[in-house]
Design a protein around this motif. Structure first.
Motif, mmCIF file in Angstrom:
data_model
loop_
_atom_site.group_PDB
_atom_site.id
_atom_site.type_symbol
_atom_site.label_atom_id
_atom_site.label_comp_id
_atom_site.label_asym_id
_atom_site.label_seq_id
_atom_site.Cartn_x
_atom_site.Cartn_y
_atom_site.Cartn_z
ATOM 1 N N UNK A 37 0.880 -1.128 -0.089
ATOM 2 C CA UNK A 37 0.089 -0.045 0.029
ATOM 3 C C UNK A 37 0.698 1.184 0.201
ATOM 4 N N UNK A 38 0.284 2.251 -0.354
ATOM 5 C CA UNK A 38 1.096 3.548 -0.241
ATOM 6 C C UNK A 38 1.461 3.962 1.066
ATOM 7 N N UNK A 39 0.591 3.494 2.033
ATOM 8 C CA UNK A 39 0.989 3.831 3.709
ATOM 9 C C UNK A 39 2.283 2.955 3.860
ATOM 10 N N UNK A 40 2.279 1.684 3.416
ATOM 11 C CA UNK A 40 3.387 0.926 3.731
ATOM 12 C C UNK A 40 4.693 1.482 3.123
ATOM 13 N N UNK A 41 4.692 2.078 2.145
ATOM 14 C CA UNK A 41 5.901 2.487 0.992
ATOM 15 C C UNK A 41 6.198 3.846 1.744
ATOM 16 N N UNK A 42 5.277 4.672 2.258
ATOM 17 C CA UNK A 42 5.601 5.839 2.990
ATOM 18 C C UNK A 42 6.424 5.500 4.371
ATOM 19 N N UNK A 43 5.996 4.529 4.916
ATOM 20 C CA UNK A 43 6.743 4.127 6.304
ATOM 21 C C UNK A 43 8.181 3.556 6.016
ATOM 22 N N UNK A 44 8.323 2.735 5.134
ATOM 23 C CA UNK A 44 9.445 2.077 4.496
ATOM 24 C C UNK A 44 10.501 3.300 4.302
ATOM 25 N N UNK A 45 9.917 4.189 3.255
ATOM 26 C CA UNK A 45 11.050 5.408 2.554
ATOM 27 C C UNK A 45 11.404 6.089 3.981
ATOM 28 N N UNK A 46 10.232 6.532 4.898
ATOM 29 C CA UNK A 46 10.596 7.281 6.042
ATOM 30 C C UNK A 46 11.670 6.804 6.801
ATOM 31 N N UNK A 47 11.677 5.544 7.280
ATOM 32 C CA UNK A 47 12.469 4.742 8.038
ATOM 33 C C UNK A 47 13.917 4.784 7.429
ATOM 34 N N UNK A 48 13.853 4.467 6.019
ATOM 35 C CA UNK A 48 15.368 4.324 5.389
ATOM 36 C C UNK A 48 15.938 5.688 5.332
ATOM 37 N N UNK A 49 15.348 6.641 5.444
ATOM 38 C CA UNK A 49 15.923 8.084 5.206
ATOM 39 C C UNK A 49 15.930 8.713 6.661
ATOM 40 N N UNK A 50 15.411 8.256 7.549
ATOM 41 C CA UNK A 50 15.555 8.414 8.882
ATOM 42 C C UNK A 50 14.760 9.838 9.218
ATOM 43 N N UNK A 51 13.348 9.816 8.606
ATOM 44 C CA UNK A 51 12.357 11.021 8.651
ATOM 45 C C UNK A 51 11.207 10.446 9.317
ATOM 46 N N UNK A 52 10.437 11.612 9.750
ATOM 47 C CA UNK A 52 9.001 11.152 10.145
ATOM 48 C C UNK A 52 8.194 10.954 9.177
ATOM 49 N N UNK A 53 7.233 10.132 9.436
ATOM 50 C CA UNK A 53 6.190 9.765 8.529
ATOM 51 C C UNK A 53 5.268 10.865 8.190
ATOM 52 N N UNK A 54 5.228 11.795 8.986
ATOM 53 C CA UNK A 54 4.494 13.285 8.762
ATOM 54 C C UNK A 54 5.239 13.530 7.589
ATOM 55 N N UNK A 55 6.430 13.684 7.476
ATOM 56 C CA UNK A 55 7.507 14.659 6.375
ATOM 57 C C UNK A 55 6.751 13.785 4.968
ATOM 58 N N UNK A 56 6.310 12.603 4.812
ATOM 59 C CA UNK A 56 5.788 12.324 3.328
ATOM 60 C C UNK A 56 4.724 13.089 2.789
ATOM 61 N N UNK A 57 3.770 13.536 3.677
ATOM 62 C CA UNK A 57 2.728 14.334 3.338
ATOM 63 C C UNK A 57 2.870 15.880 3.760
ATOM 64 N N UNK A 58 3.718 16.309 4.286
ATOM 65 C CA UNK A 58 3.960 17.762 4.657
ATOM 66 C C UNK A 58 4.175 18.820 3.390
ATOM 67 N N UNK A 59 3.944 19.961 3.692
ATOM 68 C CA UNK A 59 4.246 20.887 2.526
ATOM 69 C C UNK A 59 5.783 21.306 2.368
ATOM 70 N N UNK A 60 6.616 20.932 3.354
ATOM 71 C CA UNK A 60 7.931 21.380 3.517
ATOM 72 C C UNK A 60 8.742 20.633 2.291
ATOM 73 N N UNK A 61 9.645 21.563 1.712
ATOM 74 C CA UNK A 61 10.629 21.103 0.436
ATOM 75 C C UNK A 61 11.742 21.164 0.747
ATOM 76 N N UNK A 62 12.505 21.048 1.916
ATOM 77 C CA UNK A 62 14.036 20.659 1.838
ATOM 78 C C UNK A 62 14.404 19.589 1.202
#
Length: 463
Positions: A367-392
């Motif tokens: 699922x998209x949710x699972x993909x977001x979680x795995x990517x966030x874990x790999x890059x050491x980010x918060x899950x919320x960063x996947x949907x936030x408007x921040x663009x660094x």
């Protein structure tokens, strides 16, 4: 009251079911020529002009036919054959003969010839632009196909349509052929699958008829080749098609191709063919979103005598997401069941009737949710960063990776992916996909990370 059923609709539903387990060419060759003679007392009687169909289906496709018929009819059914050459003979068990007069006539039927697609040369009369439902998932491909149909060989040549199974590539390709035939009757339009092209080529070699073969393919105004990916690995067929392509292109003849992936992603396809396939325009068909799926169901139901309720249509649209062919198969099955039983069908009944299809839909656990979680874990980010408007940069790149993987590993539409990433539009998703594809060509580290994530997610899907 005696229920009235459309045997054409029932047989079309069974053929659609068969396409899930039998090749489209086999369905066209062995099943489309058949008709339903009668259905009574849980006995389905099929009729044909030649007993060879009975023999071949009995030897090669009987279990698949029975399973498809049982799913469409909603009950176990015996199969009988009737041909002009033989009496009605059972192809079950001892093949005991049954007299047609003894079959209970408890259904009034409307015997009509089933619409079919001749795999060589002919177009399905139902595959027109008018019957094609346009949504965000196929809007660009539809516009490109329409432009080609209105001005063949003057806009995009070749037109290369690609997408997963059952998304409407063949329908759109044949719609091009229909409109050209309608507006420019003097032009010769020829539709064929790449499998049939290869078979014709082999046959021509065996019978010393290469000159005749080349005339039939090179003296046309519009050549429509379906599933071109099946030429991959066939060196001599690729060589022949290379010269056929050149002859038509140099003669300002229109070429339309379909495949399940873009030209550059077809393995074992010669580079000179890949480059030529990209000379014109490449357009992708995506899985439809819920609104488009519902529009497809309503459009298809308009041609059916049996009408389903809105809750049933909504249920099918929400639960059958993989492809349009499966969506239509689900609708035909439910409509056929309602017609056979002469009463309205409920959502719980629909769920039971489509149990096997819904199980197949549920097998895709990525699922998209699972993909977001795995990517966030790999890059050491918060899950919320996947949907936030921040663009660094440290957030934007992983977010694009997640969008790229969502497009590759799920059946979600571009809009659905965008919504899952904070309400972004489909253009943002396309940009992310192109960006990651380009970066992976020159960034070995990024390529390894993306491939690692994809492998882990696919492994999760199989568990």
């Amino acid at each position: 009251m005696i229920p009235t059923i459309d045997l054409n609709q029932i047989w079309a539903s069974i053929c659609l079911e068969l396409q899930q387990v039998v090749s489209a060419d086999a369905v066209t060759r062995w099943f489309h020529p058949l008709r339903i003679h009668n259905y009574a007392n849980q006995t389905l009687t099929l009729t044909s002009d030649n007993s060879i169909y009975q023999y071949w289906i009995e030897e090669n496709y009987l279990p698949q036919l029975k399973a498809a018929a049982n799913r469409v009819l909603g009950e176990p059914a015996s199969i009988l054959f009737h041909s002009r050459e033989t009496a009605v003979a059972s192809i079950e068990g001892d093949r005991a003969k049954v007299e047609p007069s003894r079959i209970k006539k408890d259904l009034v039927v409307k015997p009509t010839a089933p619409a079919s697609v001749d795999s060589r040369g002919c177009l399905n009369p139902r595959s027109t632009f008018e019957s094609f439902v346009v949504g965000m998932n196929n809007q660009f491909a539809h516009a490109a196909a329409m432009a080609v149909a209105q001005a063949p060989a003057r806009t995009y040549n070749p037109l290369f349509l690609h997408g997963s199974v059952g998304l409407g590539k063949t329908h759109l390709m044949q719609a091009v052929g229909h409109l050209i035939q309608q507006n420019k009757k003097h032009l010769k339009v020829f539709y064929v699958t790449s499998e049939q092209f290869t078979n014709d080529y082999i046959s021509a070699i065996q019978h010393g008829e290469l000159a005749k073969f080349r005339r039939s393919y090179r003296q046309v105004d519009v050549l429509l080749i379906d599933d071109i990916q099946f030429l991959a690995g066939k060196d001599r067929s690729q060589e022949e098609f290379f010269h056929t392509f050149n002859t038509l292109f140099d003669g300002s003849k229109q070429i339309v191709l379909t495949a399940d992936s873009p030209p550059t992603e077809i393995a074992n396809l010669e580079k000179r063919l890949t480059s030529r396939f990209e000379w014109g325009l490449t357009a992708e068909l995506q899985p439809p979103d819920t609104e488009t799926r519902l529009a497809i169901l309503r459009h298809k139901m308009n041609a059916m005598p049996e009408k389903l309720t809105d809750p049933v249509l909504n249920f099918i649209a929400e639960r059958v997401k993989t492809n349009v062919r499966r969506l239509e198969g689900a609708l035909n099955r439910v409509a056929a069941f309602a017609s056979l039983h002469g009463k309205a069908i409920t959502v719980p009944q629909t769920e039971v009737l489509l149990r096997d299809l819904l199980q197949q839909e549920g097998q895709q656990t990525v699922s998209i949710d699972l993909i977001q979680r795995r990517v966030a874990e790999t890059y050491d980010l918060r899950l919320a960063d996947m949907t936030s408007k921040r663009r660094p940069a440290n957030i934007a790149l992983p977010r694009m990776v997640a969008m790229y993987l969502s497009r590759r590993l799920t059946t979600a539409s571009l809009n659905e992916i965008g919504d899952a990433f904070g309400g972004r539009d489909h253009g943002t998703v396309l940009h992310a996909n192109r960006t990651i594809e380009e970066k992976m060509k020159g960034d070995e580290k990024l390529r390894r990370i993306v491939n690692y994530l994809a492998e882990k997610l696919v492994a999760t899907q199989g568990q």
